[in-house]
Design a protein around this motif. Structure first.
Motif, mmCIF file in Angstrom:
data_model
loop_
_atom_site.group_PDB
_atom_site.id
_atom_site.type_symbol
_atom_site.label_atom_id
_atom_site.label_comp_id
_atom_site.label_asym_id
_atom_site.label_seq_id
_atom_site.Cartn_x
_atom_site.Cartn_y
_atom_site.Cartn_z
ATOM 1 N N MET A 1 0.820 -1.215 0.000
ATOM 2 C CA MET A 1 0.000 0.000 0.000
ATOM 3 C C MET A 1 0.854 1.265 0.000
ATOM 4 S SD MET A 1 -3.270 -0.238 -0.246
ATOM 5 C CE MET A 1 -3.689 1.386 0.382
ATOM 6 N N ARG A 2 2.056 1.190 0.569
ATOM 7 C CA ARG A 2 2.932 2.363 0.595
ATOM 8 C C ARG A 2 3.442 2.733 -0.797
ATOM 9 N NH1 ARG A 2 4.913 4.229 5.532
ATOM 10 N NH2 ARG A 2 4.238 3.028 7.343
ATOM 11 N N SER A 3 3.293 1.815 -1.764
ATOM 12 C CA SER A 3 3.743 2.110 -3.126
ATOM 13 C C SER A 3 2.577 2.332 -4.081
ATOM 14 C CB SER A 3 4.616 0.961 -3.644
ATOM 15 O OG SER A 3 3.875 -0.252 -3.714
ATOM 16 N N ARG A 4 1.375 2.421 -3.547
ATOM 17 C CA ARG A 4 0.199 2.608 -4.408
ATOM 18 C C ARG A 4 0.100 4.057 -4.866
ATOM 19 N NH1 ARG A 4 -5.413 -0.190 -3.015
ATOM 20 N NH2 ARG A 4 -4.145 -1.911 -3.797
ATOM 21 N N PRO A 5 -0.070 4.289 -6.175
ATOM 22 C CA PRO A 5 -0.185 5.667 -6.668
ATOM 23 C C PRO A 5 -1.487 6.313 -6.200
ATOM 24 C CG PRO A 5 -0.607 4.075 -8.427
ATOM 25 C CD PRO A 5 -0.147 3.284 -7.246
ATOM 26 N N PHE B 1 -1.977 5.742 0.606
ATOM 27 C CA PHE B 1 -1.614 5.133 1.891
ATOM 28 C C PHE B 1 -1.754 6.152 3.011
ATOM 29 C CE2 PHE B 1 1.450 4.474 5.275
ATOM 30 C CZ PHE B 1 1.199 3.160 5.653
ATOM 31 N N GLY B 2 -1.254 7.352 2.763
ATOM 32 C CA GLY B 2 -1.284 8.370 3.798
ATOM 33 C C GLY B 2 -2.686 8.704 4.257
ATOM 34 N N GLN B 3 -3.608 8.782 3.315
ATOM 35 C CA GLN B 3 -4.998 9.102 3.666
ATOM 36 C C GLN B 3 -5.575 8.077 4.629
ATOM 37 O OE1 GLN B 3 -8.381 10.735 0.947
ATOM 38 N NE2 GLN B 3 -8.358 8.527 0.664
ATOM 39 N N LEU B 4 -5.199 6.802 4.462
ATOM 40 C CA LEU B 4 -5.732 5.737 5.309
ATOM 41 C C LEU B 4 -5.001 5.609 6.637
ATOM 42 C CD1 LEU B 4 -6.203 2.956 2.606
ATOM 43 C CD2 LEU B 4 -8.019 4.190 3.806
ATOM 44 N N ASN B 5 -3.828 6.209 6.755
ATOM 45 C CA ASN B 5 -2.985 5.926 7.920
ATOM 46 C C ASN B 5 -2.465 7.171 8.622
ATOM 47 O OD1 ASN B 5 -2.590 2.824 7.893
ATOM 48 N ND2 ASN B 5 -2.349 3.443 5.762
ATOM 49 N N THR B 6 -3.110 8.311 8.411
ATOM 50 C CA THR B 6 -2.662 9.514 9.098
ATOM 51 C C THR B 6 -2.772 9.342 10.604
ATOM 52 O OG1 THR B 6 -4.880 10.485 9.021
ATOM 53 C CG2 THR B 6 -3.420 10.978 7.199
ATOM 54 N N GLY B 7 -1.749 9.824 11.305
ATOM 55 C CA GLY B 7 -1.801 9.847 12.758
ATOM 56 C C GLY B 7 -1.489 8.534 13.440
ATOM 57 N N PHE C 1 -1.005 16.900 1.190
ATOM 58 C CA PHE C 1 -2.214 16.511 0.463
ATOM 59 C C PHE C 1 -3.396 16.639 1.407
ATOM 60 C CE2 PHE C 1 -0.519 12.666 2.388
ATOM 61 C CZ PHE C 1 -1.630 12.046 2.933
ATOM 62 N N ARG C 2 -4.579 16.686 0.825
ATOM 63 C CA ARG C 2 -5.793 16.753 1.633
ATOM 64 C C ARG C 2 -6.317 15.348 1.912
ATOM 65 N NH1 ARG C 2 -10.257 20.589 -0.818
ATOM 66 N NH2 ARG C 2 -9.471 19.814 -2.813
ATOM 67 N N ALA C 3 -6.728 15.091 3.144
ATOM 68 C CA ALA C 3 -7.362 13.830 3.520
ATOM 69 C C ALA C 3 -8.715 14.133 4.148
ATOM 70 C CB ALA C 3 -6.491 13.048 4.494
ATOM 71 N N LEU C 4 -9.670 13.271 3.853
ATOM 72 C CA LEU C 4 -11.025 13.468 4.345
ATOM 73 C C LEU C 4 -11.121 13.136 5.826
ATOM 74 C CD1 LEU C 4 -13.945 14.146 3.377
ATOM 75 C CD2 LEU C 4 -14.266 11.675 3.060
ATOM 76 N N ASN C 5 -11.741 14.013 6.585
ATOM 77 C CA ASN C 5 -12.015 13.760 7.992
ATOM 78 C C ASN C 5 -13.218 12.825 8.129
ATOM 79 O OD1 ASN C 5 -9.963 15.480 9.010
ATOM 80 N ND2 ASN C 5 -11.272 17.262 8.647
ATOM 81 N N PRO C 6 -13.448 12.266 9.321
ATOM 82 C CA PRO C 6 -14.680 11.502 9.525
ATOM 83 C C PRO C 6 -15.898 12.363 9.183
ATOM 84 C CG PRO C 6 -13.186 11.154 11.354
ATOM 85 C CD PRO C 6 -12.588 12.251 10.519
ATOM 86 N N PRO D 1 -2.262 15.210 11.235
ATOM 87 C CA PRO D 1 -1.592 15.696 10.018
ATOM 88 C C PRO D 1 -0.211 15.104 9.732
ATOM 89 C CG PRO D 1 -1.365 17.308 11.760
ATOM 90 C CD PRO D 1 -2.214 16.204 12.323
ATOM 91 N N PHE D 2 0.041 13.828 10.100
ATOM 92 C CA PHE D 2 1.338 13.246 9.762
ATOM 93 C C PHE D 2 1.155 11.802 9.335
ATOM 94 C CE2 PHE D 2 0.806 11.894 14.143
ATOM 95 C CZ PHE D 2 1.333 10.610 14.163
ATOM 96 N N VAL D 3 2.105 11.289 8.580
ATOM 97 C CA VAL D 3 2.126 9.897 8.136
ATOM 98 C C VAL D 3 3.464 9.300 8.546
ATOM 99 C CG1 VAL D 3 1.944 8.311 6.187
ATOM 100 C CG2 VAL D 3 0.651 10.463 6.169
ATOM 101 N N ALA D 4 3.433 8.229 9.322
ATOM 102 C CA ALA D 4 4.662 7.620 9.814
ATOM 103 C C ALA D 4 5.343 6.811 8.721
ATOM 104 C CB ALA D 4 4.350 6.716 11.005
ATOM 105 N N SER D 5 6.657 6.824 8.716
ATOM 106 C CA SER D 5 7.401 5.910 7.854
ATOM 107 C C SER D 5 7.368 4.521 8.485
ATOM 108 C CB SER D 5 8.841 6.393 7.680
ATOM 109 O OG SER D 5 9.498 6.454 8.934
#
Length: 350
Positions: free
Chosen positions: A2-6, A16-22, A295-300, A313-317
């Motif tokens: 998922m980390r390599s998905r465009p 990936f970031g949108q699904l895993n922020t925070g 990038f923008r990510a949708l909130n609940p 507002p962050f995505v962990a490596s």
């Protein structure tokens, strides 16, 4: 994967970031016994464990509900799978498009499209989102019950049943078939420059529609006056409606409908929907930062009066927090280094 998905920006996936922020990221090789001990120590500090391996995998690891309940008696444990944890299909592999087909959803949707053609291709994975949403509701319910009783519990959430929940009318029609209308009552109407969706779901909205386009005669017309007749003759009603709407641009038709309270909307792209002033008013997006930029990510989709419901507002490596979390669990620096040498943990990725 998922980390390599465009789409990728500087090697970072915003999907990936949108699904895993925070979220914190900890890497453990669960095939090594030492990793299982770490997981159990982590569970001692947890309220909830969620897993979506194929049924049986967590048991082989010694991380199934009975094993973890011994570690944390009031644990809420949620297992998400394609078909459920037991039964003749439990061991089958499952991805969202497969579940869409297996649930009957795809053919039920196709039946409304008219014509004899192959099922649609799946590009939007509804089953994944639906099942996660049901799991969220079940977990919250279990936590509330725990507040009342002090007891945790196990939750078995299936993608198949989650998708079936979208076919409420179709479940009943499968048992009590009726002749379908010539055209569904919710759908597109043609305008001079495009299409609008029109949904007439009550007598009031039908009367508003008739008023909006100057066809009050429809209210007394035996073809349309009552809901059963209107449903049976819906194709005729749309034909007459489009003799009006095809002469006007979509924006003008929409303005007429809005003025009279007729439920309708232009067909928009996702980009157009994201720029809706209503979403800006609600603060529906959070600006997220990762190594690729922002990038923008949708909130609940809900707001709460006394709690924040927004993406962090962050995505962990990968593995970024392994050492910190192990230290929080009480492991010494020497033990953490030994885990790395044994291959139980891995160095954080860039």
């Amino acid at each position: 994967m998922m980390r390599s998905r465009p789409p990728l920006r500087e090697g970072a996936s915003s999907s990936f970031g949108q699904l895993n922020t925070g979220k914190k990221s900890v890497v453990l090789d669960l095939k090594r016994p030492g990793a299982i001990d770490i997981v159990k120590r982590l569970v001692e500090t947890a309220d909830v464990v969620v897993e979506n391996f194929r049924p049986g995998v967590m048991q082989r690891f010694g991380l199934d509900y009975p094993s973890l309940k011994a570690v944390k008696p009031d644990l809420v444990f949620c297992a998400i799978s394609g078909y459920g944890q037991t039964g003749p299909s439990a061991g089958l592999p499952a991805y969202a498009p497969v579940i869409h087909a297996a649930s009957g959803y795809d053919l039920a949707h196709l039946a409304y499209q008219g014509g004899d053609r192959r099922p649609d291709y799946c590009g939007i994975y509804i089953a994944d989102v639906m099942t996660g949403t049901y799991a969220f509701g079940a977990i919250m319910t279990a936590l509330f019950q725990r507040e009342r009783t002090g007891e945790g519990q196990s939750i078995d959430c299936s993608m198949l049943e989650s998708m079936l929940s979208l076919t409420l009318t179709e479940i009943q029609l499968a048992q009590f078939p009726i002749a379908p209308p010539g055209r569904p009552v919710f759908g597109p109407i043609a305008t001079k420059d495009g299409w609008l969706n029109l949904s007439v779901a009550s007598e009031r909205t039908f009367q508003n529609l008739a008023t909006a386009i100057g066809r009050r005669d429809w209210i007394e017309d035996p073809r349309f006056a009552k809901y059963p007749d209107r449903r049976a003759n819906w194709g005729q009603l749309i034909d007459e409606l489009e003799s009006w709407s095809r002469e006007l641009p979509s924006a003008e038709v929409q303005a007429v409908f809005d003025k009279q309270g007729v439920p309708s909307s232009p067909y928009r792209t996702v980009k157009q929907a994201m720029d809706d002033p209503q979403l800006a008013h609600r603060g529906s997006f959070t600006q997220i930062h990762d190594k690729g930029g922002t990038f923008r990510a949708l909130n609940p989709p809900f707001r709460m009066s006394d709690a924040e419901a927004a993406a962090k507002p962050f995505v962990a490596s990968l593995g970024e927090h392994t050492e910190a979390v192990l230290a929080e669990l009480g492991y010494t620096q020497g033990e953490i280094a030994a885990f790395a040498r044994a291959g139980i943990t891995a160095a954080p990725s860039a």
